[in-house]
Each structure stands twice: as structure tokens, then as C-alpha cells.
Design an enzyme around this catalytic site. Structure first.
Site, PDB file in Angstrom:
ATOM      1  N   GLU A  50      -1.918   5.116   3.303  1.00 60.57           N
ATOM      2  CA  GLU A  50      -1.907   3.733   2.816  1.00 60.57           C
ATOM      3  C   GLU A  50      -3.303   3.156   2.574  1.00 60.57           C
ATOM      4  O   GLU A  50      -3.499   2.359   1.662  1.00 60.57           O
ATOM      5  CB  GLU A  50      -1.136   2.836   3.795  1.00 60.57           C
ATOM      6  CG  GLU A  50       0.368   3.103   3.835  1.00 60.57           C
ATOM      7  CD  GLU A  50       0.771   4.244   4.766  1.00 60.57           C
ATOM      8  OE1 GLU A  50      -0.129   4.885   5.371  1.00 60.57           O
ATOM      9  OE2 GLU A  50       1.981   4.497   4.880  1.00 60.57           O
TER      10      GLU A  50
ATOM     11  N   ASP B   8       0.805  -1.229   0.000  1.00 58.05           N
ATOM     12  CA  ASP B   8       0.000   0.000   0.000  1.00 58.05           C
ATOM     13  C   ASP B   8       0.833   1.272   0.000  1.00 58.05           C
ATOM     14  O   ASP B   8       0.375   2.331   0.416  1.00 58.05           O
ATOM     15  CB  ASP B   8      -0.885  -0.008   1.255  1.00 58.05           C
ATOM     16  CG  ASP B   8      -0.078  -0.293   2.512  1.00 58.05           C
ATOM     17  OD1 ASP B   8       1.143  -0.022   2.500  1.00 58.05           O
ATOM     18  OD2 ASP B   8      -0.650  -0.786   3.503  1.00 58.05           O
TER      19      ASP B   8
ATOM     20  N   GLU C 220      -0.518  -9.021  -1.288  1.00 52.02           N
ATOM     21  CA  GLU C 220      -1.030  -8.475  -0.022  1.00 52.02           C
ATOM     22  C   GLU C 220      -2.233  -7.553  -0.287  1.00 52.02           C
ATOM     23  O   GLU C 220      -2.279  -6.388   0.118  1.00 52.02           O
ATOM     24  CB  GLU C 220       0.056  -7.736   0.771  1.00 52.02           C
ATOM     25  CG  GLU C 220      -0.294  -7.539   2.234  1.00 52.02           C
ATOM     26  CD  GLU C 220       0.790  -6.769   2.986  1.00 52.02           C
ATOM     27  OE1 GLU C 220       0.788  -5.540   2.954  1.00 52.02           O
ATOM     28  OE2 GLU C 220       1.637  -7.422   3.621  1.00 52.02           O
TER      29      GLU C 220
ATOM     30  N   HIS D  42      13.923   4.344  12.263  1.00 47.87           N
ATOM     31  CA  HIS D  42      13.606   4.632  10.850  1.00 47.87           C
ATOM     32  C   HIS D  42      14.394   5.852  10.396  1.00 47.87           C
ATOM     33  O   HIS D  42      14.666   6.753  11.187  1.00 47.87           O
ATOM     34  CB  HIS D  42      12.094   4.896  10.762  1.00 47.87           C
ATOM     35  CG  HIS D  42      11.515   4.829   9.384  1.00 47.87           C
ATOM     36  ND1 HIS D  42      11.692   5.823   8.458  1.00 47.87           N
ATOM     37  CD2 HIS D  42      10.745   3.889   8.781  1.00 47.87           C
ATOM     38  CE1 HIS D  42      11.059   5.503   7.333  1.00 47.87           C
ATOM     39  NE2 HIS D  42      10.468   4.325   7.511  1.00 47.87           N
TER      40      HIS D  42
ATOM     41  N   HIS E 167       7.077   4.557  12.994  1.00 49.60           N
ATOM     42  CA  HIS E 167       7.365   5.394  11.829  1.00 49.60           C
ATOM     43  C   HIS E 167       6.152   6.047  11.178  1.00 49.60           C
ATOM     44  O   HIS E 167       6.302   6.928  10.361  1.00 49.60           O
ATOM     45  CB  HIS E 167       8.123   4.607  10.755  1.00 49.60           C
ATOM     46  CG  HIS E 167       7.258   3.638   9.981  1.00 49.60           C
ATOM     47  ND1 HIS E 167       6.978   2.384  10.450  1.00 49.60           N
ATOM     48  CD2 HIS E 167       6.614   3.735   8.789  1.00 49.60           C
ATOM     49  CE1 HIS E 167       6.211   1.749   9.579  1.00 49.60           C
ATOM     50  NE2 HIS E 167       5.965   2.550   8.558  1.00 49.60           N
TER      51      HIS E 167
ATOM     52  N   ARG F 170       3.220   8.052   9.486  1.00 51.05           N
ATOM     53  CA  ARG F 170       3.012   9.491   9.300  1.00 51.05           C
ATOM     54  C   ARG F 170       1.957  10.040  10.247  1.00 51.05           C
ATOM     55  O   ARG F 170       2.112  11.127  10.790  1.00 51.05           O
ATOM     56  CB  ARG F 170       2.576   9.776   7.858  1.00 51.05           C
ATOM     57  CG  ARG F 170       3.746   9.800   6.893  1.00 51.05           C
ATOM     58  CD  ARG F 170       3.294   9.998   5.461  1.00 51.05           C
ATOM     59  NE  ARG F 170       4.431   9.831   4.551  1.00 51.05           N
ATOM     60  CZ  ARG F 170       5.087  10.837   3.970  1.00 51.05           C
ATOM     61  NH1 ARG F 170       4.712  12.074   4.167  1.00 51.05           N
ATOM     62  NH2 ARG F 170       6.112  10.601   3.180  1.00 51.05           N
TER      63      ARG F 170
HETATM   64  C1  UD1 Z   1       6.818   4.527   3.579  1.00 50.66           C
HETATM   65  C2  UD1 Z   1       5.413   4.124   3.169  1.00 50.66           C
HETATM   66  C3  UD1 Z   1       4.758   3.356   4.303  1.00 50.66           C
HETATM   67  C4  UD1 Z   1       5.632   2.208   4.771  1.00 50.66           C
HETATM   68  C5  UD1 Z   1       7.034   2.698   5.083  1.00 50.66           C
HETATM   69  C6  UD1 Z   1       7.944   1.539   5.392  1.00 50.66           C
HETATM   70  C7  UD1 Z   1       4.234   5.701   1.722  1.00 50.66           C
HETATM   71  C8  UD1 Z   1       3.443   6.930   1.631  1.00 50.66           C
HETATM   72  N1  UD1 Z   1       4.627   5.317   2.939  1.00 50.66           N
HETATM   73  O1  UD1 Z   1       6.697   5.392   4.696  1.00 50.66           O
HETATM   74  O2  UD1 Z   1       3.526   2.825   3.841  1.00 50.66           O
HETATM   75  O3  UD1 Z   1       5.059   1.677   5.940  1.00 50.66           O
HETATM   76  O4  UD1 Z   1       7.558   3.375   3.939  1.00 50.66           O
HETATM   77  O5  UD1 Z   1       9.074   1.960   6.097  1.00 50.66           O
HETATM   78  O6  UD1 Z   1       4.513   5.079   0.718  1.00 50.66           O
HETATM   79  N2  UD1 Z   1      14.171   8.348   4.239  1.00 50.66           N
HETATM   80  C9  UD1 Z   1      15.543   8.359   4.202  1.00 50.66           C
HETATM   81  N3  UD1 Z   1      16.205   7.203   3.919  1.00 50.66           N
HETATM   82  C10 UD1 Z   1      15.569   6.017   3.678  1.00 50.66           C
HETATM   83  C11 UD1 Z   1      14.150   6.013   3.740  1.00 50.66           C
HETATM   84  C12 UD1 Z   1      13.469   7.177   4.009  1.00 50.66           C
HETATM   85  O7  UD1 Z   1      16.158   9.388   4.396  1.00 50.66           O
HETATM   86  O8  UD1 Z   1      16.214   5.008   3.429  1.00 50.66           O
HETATM   87  C13 UD1 Z   1      13.442   9.585   4.525  1.00 50.66           C
HETATM   88  C14 UD1 Z   1      13.015  10.297   3.232  1.00 50.66           C
HETATM   89  O9  UD1 Z   1      13.738  11.453   3.042  1.00 50.66           O
HETATM   90  C15 UD1 Z   1      11.566  10.640   3.455  1.00 50.66           C
HETATM   91  C16 UD1 Z   1      11.199  10.087   4.825  1.00 50.66           C
HETATM   92  O10 UD1 Z   1      12.269   9.282   5.240  1.00 50.66           O
HETATM   93  O11 UD1 Z   1      11.355  12.001   3.389  1.00 50.66           O
HETATM   94  C17 UD1 Z   1       9.940   9.270   4.779  1.00 50.66           C
HETATM   95  O12 UD1 Z   1       9.994   8.303   3.745  1.00 50.66           O
HETATM   96  P1  UD1 Z   1       8.678   7.940   2.882  1.00 50.66           P
HETATM   97  O13 UD1 Z   1       8.978   6.826   1.947  1.00 50.66           O
HETATM   98  O14 UD1 Z   1       8.108   9.174   2.293  1.00 50.66           O
HETATM   99  O15 UD1 Z   1       7.659   7.473   3.960  1.00 50.66           O
HETATM  100  P2  UD1 Z   1       7.815   6.410   5.105  1.00 50.66           P
HETATM  101  O16 UD1 Z   1       7.344   7.070   6.338  1.00 50.66           O
HETATM  102  O17 UD1 Z   1       9.138   5.783   5.074  1.00 50.66           O
HETATM  103  N1  UDP Z   2      12.727  -4.375   9.417  1.00 51.15           N
HETATM  104  C1  UDP Z   2      14.086  -4.556   9.204  1.00 51.15           C
HETATM  105  N2  UDP Z   2      14.970  -3.787   9.923  1.00 51.15           N
HETATM  106  C2  UDP Z   2      14.556  -2.875  10.838  1.00 51.15           C
HETATM  107  C3  UDP Z   2      13.176  -2.690  11.043  1.00 51.15           C
HETATM  108  C4  UDP Z   2      12.287  -3.456  10.315  1.00 51.15           C
HETATM  109  O1  UDP Z   2      14.473  -5.397   8.398  1.00 51.15           O
HETATM  110  O2  UDP Z   2      15.399  -2.224  11.453  1.00 51.15           O
HETATM  111  C5  UDP Z   2      11.771  -5.156   8.603  1.00 51.15           C
HETATM  112  C6  UDP Z   2      10.764  -5.964   9.391  1.00 51.15           C
HETATM  113  O3  UDP Z   2      11.241  -7.258   9.610  1.00 51.15           O
HETATM  114  C7  UDP Z   2       9.537  -5.927   8.508  1.00 51.15           C
HETATM  115  C8  UDP Z   2       9.680  -4.674   7.711  1.00 51.15           C
HETATM  116  O4  UDP Z   2      11.017  -4.216   7.876  1.00 51.15           O
HETATM  117  O5  UDP Z   2       9.531  -7.024   7.596  1.00 51.15           O
HETATM  118  C9  UDP Z   2       8.711  -3.629   8.199  1.00 51.15           C
HETATM  119  O6  UDP Z   2       9.016  -2.407   7.621  1.00 51.15           O
HETATM  120  P1  UDP Z   2       8.375  -1.060   8.137  1.00 51.15           P
HETATM  121  O7  UDP Z   2       7.988  -1.176   9.562  1.00 51.15           O
HETATM  122  O8  UDP Z   2       9.323   0.006   7.749  1.00 51.15           O
HETATM  123  O9  UDP Z   2       7.107  -0.892   7.177  1.00 51.15           O
HETATM  124  P2  UDP Z   2       5.602  -1.424   7.234  1.00 51.15           P
HETATM  125  O10 UDP Z   2       5.626  -2.900   7.371  1.00 51.15           O
HETATM  126  O11 UDP Z   2       4.925  -0.723   8.361  1.00 51.15           O
HETATM  127  O12 UDP Z   2       5.039  -0.974   5.928  1.00 51.15           O
END
Ligand code: UD1
Ligand code: UDP
Length: 397
Positions: free
Chosen positions: A140, A104, A126, A243, A211, A213
Site C-alpha cells: 500500500e 492505497d 484519502e 477477513h 488482515h 499481508r
Molecule cells: C486488500 C488491500 C488492502 C486493504 C484490504 C481491505 C491490496 C493489495 N490490498 O487486501 O490494502 O487493506 O484489501 O480489506 O489492494 N478474498 C475473498 N473474498 C473476499 C475478499 C478477499 O475470498 O471478499 C480473498 C481473495 O481470494 C484474495 C485474498 O482474500 O486472494 C486477499 O485479498 P486481496 O484483495 O488480494 O488483499 P487483502 O489482503 O484483502
Molecule cells: N469493517 C466492516 N466489517 C468487518 C470489518 C471491518 O464493515 O467485519 C469495516 C470497518 O468499519 C472499516 C473497514 O471495514 O471501515 C476496514 O476495512 P479493512 O480493515 O478490511 O481494510 P483497511 O481499512 O485496513 O484498508
């Protein structure tokens, strides 16, 4: 007459951009790469940078196209625009036979949209998760509903998820209850035993991740303060793999740095994270994937959210939806740590998310629908094959 059913492998584009998508599509990519029936074309969007990078080796498949859409503090409108633009071009140029998206995220939603615009069929892994609240989790719940309108194949992890889709009018013939691929991966990783837990002490072990939003800002800060009070008990070691999101770091670091019983670490690779989860006593999380993994390992999970699209774990008794109020979080955690019977009941509730054979079901279904023999050898993930002896008995009732 030739007995060959297909002449060329099915060109399946797998689109992924975040950590959980890489984890949950990895077994599908590996299974397709090992099969003569498929040519997996992995496209990474780079919605996540470091956190995606550290998951890519799980794929065991070369990344064919790499976009680089991530920006610091990306907002959803611009992220969506960059993704539609980039993926639109890729899908147009490559013209695969189908596009596979998972979950999602904005990557998944725009991957499906890009395929739809090119009149290409979409498979949704999923599928069918719903909270029923359009803006929670944000964005999501909307993303997955939109994908649900665009997909040709809906691979639902549970009968409940499948039921959501048919109730929304998706024909039953397009909905397949498979289990969640996260279980496939987790069982394999733990059987390999290659990861290392980051817990260090002999204290009670609490694994924390946050993490979402909709929790960021004041709410997440307050949750951090509740965790600090939990650490003040002195008999727990709390580990937080933090995160990379700057918004998450801004909320949690000031609240959780400096306590001797709280250890904040960088995001862990999947092998070490799985080992850490397997070593913990209790999980506090707002993650989707961890809500599935914790019950798979018999770890009680307190879900720090007001809604969940995974009520199966709550109903099974393996997880509790405790909300985001500090007192409620603290009370629930203390009860689990102090009341052995409550703890035992949650720890033994079981896993409703699959039997570790979801990948085989997904790939076999696609093979069948593209005209290949569903029973043909080679539709299983080769890594998982060492652990399995055939299709499992996960109920699709
Ligand atoms: C995203 C997904 C969420 C998922 C999560 C998993 C959307 C809208 N959200 O949320 O569904 O649960 O990923 O973790 O698709 N960033 C870094 N380095 C990284 C990753 C992220 O710096 O490796 C920073 C980015 O600059 C960004 C912020 O984290 O601005 C948030 O990342 P983003 O992908 O927008 O949303 P998540 O909260 O990670
Ligand atoms: N995970 C990981 N390292 C971490 C934290 C989470 O490998 O430090 C894995 C975890 O096992 C799970 C997935 O990341 O499979 C979950 O990701 P996240 O919580 O970022 O996203 P969501 O599942 O909420 O979309």
C-alpha cells in the site's frame, strides 16, 4: 449572456474494489447522485467479492460497470495485470470527465493508472498518508505514492497528510485538507442506529481484526496466540470478524478456534460492524479504517503493526502502535483493561480525522474546478444532510 455555468453534469467515474473503498467512497457517490452537477459512474473491480458485495448497498447508487478480477489467493502481479487490463478498457470506452480513486489498494493504483493512460484527470480521496517505509504496509505505501504522482486533486484527510504531499512537490493549489470520509459515514450510520452489536456477554469487550499481508504467516499465528492468552483472563469477550483471505484464515483459525471467550464470526456488514465497534471497550487491529473509526467513537485502539500511516491518532493519545510481538500486545491490552486512568486517557483523546463534512468539501471543490458554482445546493450527501446544518469548521491549517 447565459448564467448557466455548466450545461451537462460532470461525469465522474468512481473506481472501487475492496471493502474500505466502498465504505469511504459511498458518501461521495451519494452526494454526486443527489446533485444535478454530477453524474457518478460507479465501477467495481471485484478485487474483493463477498466483502465488497456486502458494502454495495451503502453506495445508494447503481453500479454501472462490474469487473470480476478476484481469484483465490491472488498474487499482486496477476491482480495488477487483470486490473490494468479491465480498467483500461472501461476508462477508454466510457471516457469520463475524471476518475476518482480512494486510498492505497491495487484497485486504486490501477484505476489512477488507467485514467492517466487515457489523459484523464484523477482525484485521490484519502491522499498523502505515508509511513515513510516503502514496503510497509505492503504494497500500500507504494500504491499511494504512485497515485500521488498521477493525481490532479489530492484530498488529504489531515493537515499532516497534506504536508507530506507538498513536501513531495505537489503544488499547494492541488492539495485540499478535507477530513476523512470515513467519519462522515460512521456518524451517519450510528445516528441511524440500525446495526446490531455481536457482543453477547457482560464481560469486557475486545474487538479484534487482522488482515495485513506483511503480518501473515508465523507473525500472525504468534499474534493469535497472544490473543488466546488474553482470553484466558476469563473476564473478556473477544470478537474477531474474520477477513475472507485464506492466508488470514489459515493463520488465525488454528490459534483462535475453541476458546469459550473468543468468538470468530464472518465479516460483518457495515451497520453491524459499526454497532459492534460502538459497543466494545477495546480494539486490537491492523486495519487502516478501524484506526480512524475507533478514535471517532472514543474506543482505545492498539495497532498491531510496526508502522502506521495514521500517526495522528497515536499523537492524540487515542491509539498506540504496539508492534507485532506477542508479549508487547498482551502487556498493552492488560494495561488498558486493568488501569482505569490509562484507559480513560485514551478513550477521551478525541478524533483527529475529520468532522463529518469531508464529502461536502470534496464534491464542492470538484464542482468549482469543473466550472460549477461551489455554493450551489445539492453537493452534500443527502443522507448526511439530515444530520448536518452546513459546512463544518474542521481546521485546514
Ligand atoms: C486488500 C488491500 C488492502 C486493504 C484490504 C481491505 C491490496 C493489495 N490490498 O487486501 O490494502 O487493506 O484489501 O480489506 O489492494 N478474498 C475473498 N473474498 C473476499 C475478499 C478477499 O475470498 O471478499 C480473498 C481473495 O481470494 C484474495 C485474498 O482474500 O486472494 C486477499 O485479498 P486481496 O484483495 O488480494 O488483499 P487483502 O489482503 O484483502
Ligand atoms: N469493517 C466492516 N466489517 C468487518 C470489518 C471491518 O464493515 O467485519 C469495516 C470497518 O468499519 C472499516 C473497514 O471495514 O471501515 C476496514 O476495512 P479493512 O480493515 O478490511 O481494510 P483497511 O481499512 O485496513 O484498508
Amino acid at each position: 449572456m447565459s448564467t448557466d455555468i455548466i450545461n451537462a453534469p460532470v461525469r465522474a467515474m468512481l473506481v472501487l474494489g475492496t471493502r474500505p473503498e466502498a465504505i469511504k467512497l459511498a458518501p461521495v457517490a451519494r452526494a454526486m447522485a443527489a446533485s444535478p452537477l454530477f453524474e457518478p459512474i460507479v465501477v467495481t473491480t471485484g478485487q474483493h467479492r463477498e466483502m465488497l458485495q456486502q458494502m454495495l448497498e451503502l453506495l445508494g447508487v447503481e453500479v454501472r460497470v462490474e469487473l470480476d478480477v478476484m481469484r483465490d489467493r491472488q498474487d499482486l502481479a496477476k491482480l495488477t495485470a487483470r486490473l490494468v487490463d479491465g480498467l483500461g478498457e472501461v476508462v477508454h470506452d466510457v471516457r469520463p470527465d475524471l476518475v476518482i480513486v480512494q486510498g492505497d489498494t491495487t484497485t486504486a493504483m490501477t484505476g489512477a493508472l488507467a485514467a492517466f493512460y487515457e489523459h484523464l484527470p484523477v482525484a485521490h480521496v484519502e491522499a498523502g498518508l505515508r509511513t515513510g517505509v516503502l514496503d510497509n504496509p505492503f504494497p500500500e505505501e507504494l500504491n499511494r505514492r504512485l497515485i500521488g504522482r498521477m493525481a490532479r486533486w489530492h484530498f488529504a484527510p489531515t493537515p499532516r497528510a497534506a504536508g507530506h504531499l507538498t513536501a513531495e512537490g505537489v503544488p499547494e493549489s492541488q492539495v485540499f485538507t478535507t477530513g476523512n470520509t470515513v467519519v462522515d459515514n460512521l456518524l451517519w450510520v450510528l445516528a441511524e442506529g440500525k446495526g446490531t452489536s455481536v457482543f453477547r456477554s457482560g464481560l469486557r469487550r475486545v474487538l479484534l481484526t487482522l488482515h495485513r499481508r506483511e503480518n501473515q504467516g508465523d507473525r500472525m499465528r504468534a499474534m493469535g496466540r497472544a490473543v488466546w492468552r488474553l482470553a484466558d483472563r476469563g473476564d473478556v469477550e473477544i470478537v474477531l470478524p474474520l477477513h475472507k483471505s485464506p492466508a488470514v484464515r489459515e493463520a488465525l483459525l488454528p490459534e483462535l478456534s475453541g476458546h469459550p471467550n473468543i468468538r470468530v464470526v464472518e465479516p460483518l456488514g457495515y451497520l453491524d460492524f459499526s454497532a459492534t465497534l460502538a459497543a466494545c471497550d477495546l480494539v486490537l487491529t491492523d486495519s487502516g479504517g478501524i484506526q480512524e473509526e475507533a478514535p471517532s467513537l472514543g474506543k482505545p485502539a492498539l495497532v498491531l503493526r510496526t508502522t502506521t500511516e495514521r500517526p495522528e491518532a497515536v499523537e492524540a493519545g487515542a491509539a498506540r502502535l504496539v508492534g507485532t510481538e506477542p508479549e508487547a500486545i498482551l502487556d498493552a491490552a492488560v494495561r488498558l483493561l486493568d488501569d482505569a486512568e490509562t484507559y480513560r486517557a485514551m478513550a477521551t483523546a478525541g478524533n483527529p480525522f475529520g468532522d463529518g463534512h469531508a464529502t461536502e468539501r470534496i464534491v464542492a471543490q470538484l464542482a468549482e474546478d469543473f466550472g460549477a458554482d461551489a455554493q450551489a445546493p445539492g453537493v452534500a450527501d443527502p443522507l448526511l444532510a439530515t444530520r448536518h446544518d452546513g459546512p463544518g469548521s474542521y481546521s485546514t491549517a
